[in-house]
Design a protein around this motif. Structure first.
Motif, PDB file in Angstrom:
ATOM      1  N   THR A  67       0.835  -1.206   0.000  1.00  9.02           N
ATOM      2  CA  THR A  67       0.000   0.000   0.000  1.00  9.02           C
ATOM      3  C   THR A  67       0.867   1.251   0.000  1.00  9.02           C
ATOM      4  O   THR A  67       0.583   2.220  -0.723  1.00  9.02           O
ATOM      5  N   ILE A  71       0.106   3.734  -3.024  1.00 10.08           N
ATOM      6  CA  ILE A  71      -0.942   4.677  -2.649  1.00 10.08           C
ATOM      7  C   ILE A  71      -0.897   5.970  -3.452  1.00 10.08           C
ATOM      8  O   ILE A  71      -1.920   6.623  -3.661  1.00 10.08           O
ATOM      9  N   PRO A  76      -6.776   5.455  -4.082  1.00 10.07           N
ATOM     10  CA  PRO A  76      -7.095   4.710  -2.859  1.00 10.07           C
ATOM     11  C   PRO A  76      -8.395   3.918  -2.963  1.00 10.07           C
ATOM     12  O   PRO A  76      -8.492   2.808  -2.425  1.00 10.07           O
ATOM     13  N   CYS A 120      -6.452   2.025   3.036  1.00 14.44           N
ATOM     14  CA  CYS A 120      -7.060   2.913   2.035  1.00 14.44           C
ATOM     15  C   CYS A 120      -8.431   3.383   2.483  1.00 14.44           C
ATOM     16  O   CYS A 120      -8.817   4.532   2.216  1.00 14.44           O
ATOM     17  N   THR A 123      -7.852   6.274   4.728  1.00 12.87           N
ATOM     18  CA  THR A 123      -7.539   7.476   3.948  1.00 12.87           C
ATOM     19  C   THR A 123      -8.806   8.107   3.390  1.00 12.87           C
ATOM     20  O   THR A 123      -8.978   9.337   3.404  1.00 12.87           O
ATOM     21  N   GLY A 335      -1.656   9.307   3.068  1.00 12.08           N
ATOM     22  CA  GLY A 335      -1.578   7.881   2.744  1.00 12.08           C
ATOM     23  C   GLY A 335      -0.219   7.297   3.056  1.00 12.08           C
ATOM     24  O   GLY A 335      -0.108   6.214   3.645  1.00 12.08           O
ATOM     25  N   SER A 339       0.506   4.595   5.995  1.00 16.52           N
ATOM     26  CA  SER A 339       1.083   3.315   5.575  1.00 16.52           C
ATOM     27  C   SER A 339       2.369   3.019   6.339  1.00 16.52           C
ATOM     28  O   SER A 339       2.607   1.885   6.767  1.00 16.52           O
TER      29      SER A 339
END
Length: 393
Positions: A67, A71, A76, A120, A123, A335, A339
């Motif tokens: 991810t 990202i 996302p 995601c 986010t 993001g 992550s």
């Protein structure tokens, strides 16, 4: 950054939250309810049982790394849909083959796809209500806590009774049931992801998130991953070893799920008010207390109080991380920062289940693993206290 508007924002948030029911409520924590039946039917040690959630954590780590790499190149929403569907399929396949290798593969798959979905989705939830800090904090907390609590409550209400009536050999049926329930939730999550179109950030200036200045928060998140996972992995096994009734096991897990669903309303004000590591510190103290209570107070009151305290807190560290990132960093970096924190969390989460299983095998009491986990969580709280807002000098 301009806010974007949704015609049915709370319904969209509900759809996003259902993905957490899949990735965490079903994908990670239902295993703790099915584990006693699998141990009895397949003759596993605590270490072998712990390994399967370690395998899930290894997959989660791989998914978090993937991810972090994807990202900023893939939307996302697209990663979210892939992750949610992949998790549901992995769960449905877990009941097909009883071999440890096949079980490990399914648990790894649920971890990989679960990380894509979970990160995601966070986010996307953080992109909602950006013009209202309190509603934004509530949206983030509801995303993590609402869906996860729903998944826990559903599993707690159904799986212990089903396994008691049908016997431990029906563990494969339990996985099929969990997988099909997850697949039934997928269409709503796909619809919700399609409704969110946050402002484009391709041309927005990007900087490397200031990880060194986030060390207090990141290390505390690592201790959280190390300690919290022991409770949902081995709670049912501990209760079975103490001849706790099926009704009380089910009631404890339902109480846990309902408490998780209530947790966003308890913590939303704290998350919105503080930009430091204080929310994480207070939350981890509560998680530590909930982890230790079954061992320190091994009766009906202790179990239900443990479920209440643990449930009101253990889904909130991801909310605290997401809220901290949203309050301290520009949106293009959200993001990547989330992550990176999740990678630290996932690395530490690998050690928790197998370590607690090893302790249980060598002492003969899986409750000892719960106490060690509680100590790790308190260490995490101490680290979080030292985290200052990123604007502070």
């Amino acid at each position: 950054m301009r806010a974007f508007h949704l015609s049915r924002p709370w319904l969209v948030l509900f759809g996003l939250a259902l993905s957490v029911a899949i990735s965490n409520g079903f994908g990670r924590f239902s295993y703790g309810l099915i584990l006693p039946a699998m141990r009895e039917s397949l003759h596993w040690s605590y270490t072998q049982a712990g390994w399967l959630n370690t395998a899930n954590a290894i997959g989660y780590l791989a998914g978090a790394v993937a991810t972090m790499a994807l990202i900023r190149r893939v939307a996302p929403g697209r990663l979210f849909v892939i992750g949610t569907l992949g998790t549901a399929v992995s769960l449905a396949l877990t009941g097909v083959d009883e071999s440890l290798a096949a079980q490990s593969l399914c648990r790894v798959g649920a971890g990989v796809f679960g990380a894509l979905s979970f990160i995601c989705g966070g986010t996307l939830a953080a992109s909602m209500f950006t013009d209202s800090p309190r509603r934004n904090a509530l949206a983030i907390a509801l995303y993590f806590g609402g869906g996860g609590g729903l998944g826990l409550a559903l599993c707690g209400a159904v799986l212990p009774v089903m396994l008691d009536v049908m016997g431990p050999q029906s563990w494969d049926t339990a996985w099929f049931l969990v997988g099909f329930a997850a697949l039934a939730f997928v269409p709503m999550t796909i619809w919700a992801a399609g409704q969110i179109r946050p402002p484009a950030t391709e041309d927005a200036p990007r900087s490397r998130p200031p990880m060194r200045r986030m060390l207090g928060q990141m290390i505390s998140y690592g201790f959280f991953g190390l300690g919290y996972i022991v409770y949902p992995t081995f709670l049912s096994a501990w209760m079975v070893s103490h001849q706790i009734s099926t009704a009380l096991i089910a009631a404890t897990w339902v109480a846990l799920g309902v408490s998780v669903m209530a947790s966003p309303f308890l913590w939303r004000g704290v998350l919105a008010r503080f930009t430091s590591g204080l929310p994480m510190a207070v939350i981890l103290v509560a998680v530590a207390a909930g982890s230790a209570l079954p061992v320190l107070l091994p009766n009906t009151v202790g179990l239900l109080l443990s479920a209440l305290v643990f449930g009101l807190s253990f889904f909130m560290p991801p909310s605290a991380i997401t809220s901290f990132v949203r309050q301290n960093l520009p949106q293009p970096d959200w993001g990547a920062a989330i992550s990176a924190c999740t990678v630290v969390f996932a690395m530490s989460q690998i050690l928790g289940p197998i370590g607690a299983g090893w302790i249980g095998d060598h002492t003969g009491q899986i409750g000892d693993g719960l106490l060690v986990a509680s100590a790790m969580l308190l260490a995490g709280a101490a680290c979080a206290v030292m985290q200052r807002p990123l604007g502070a000098r």
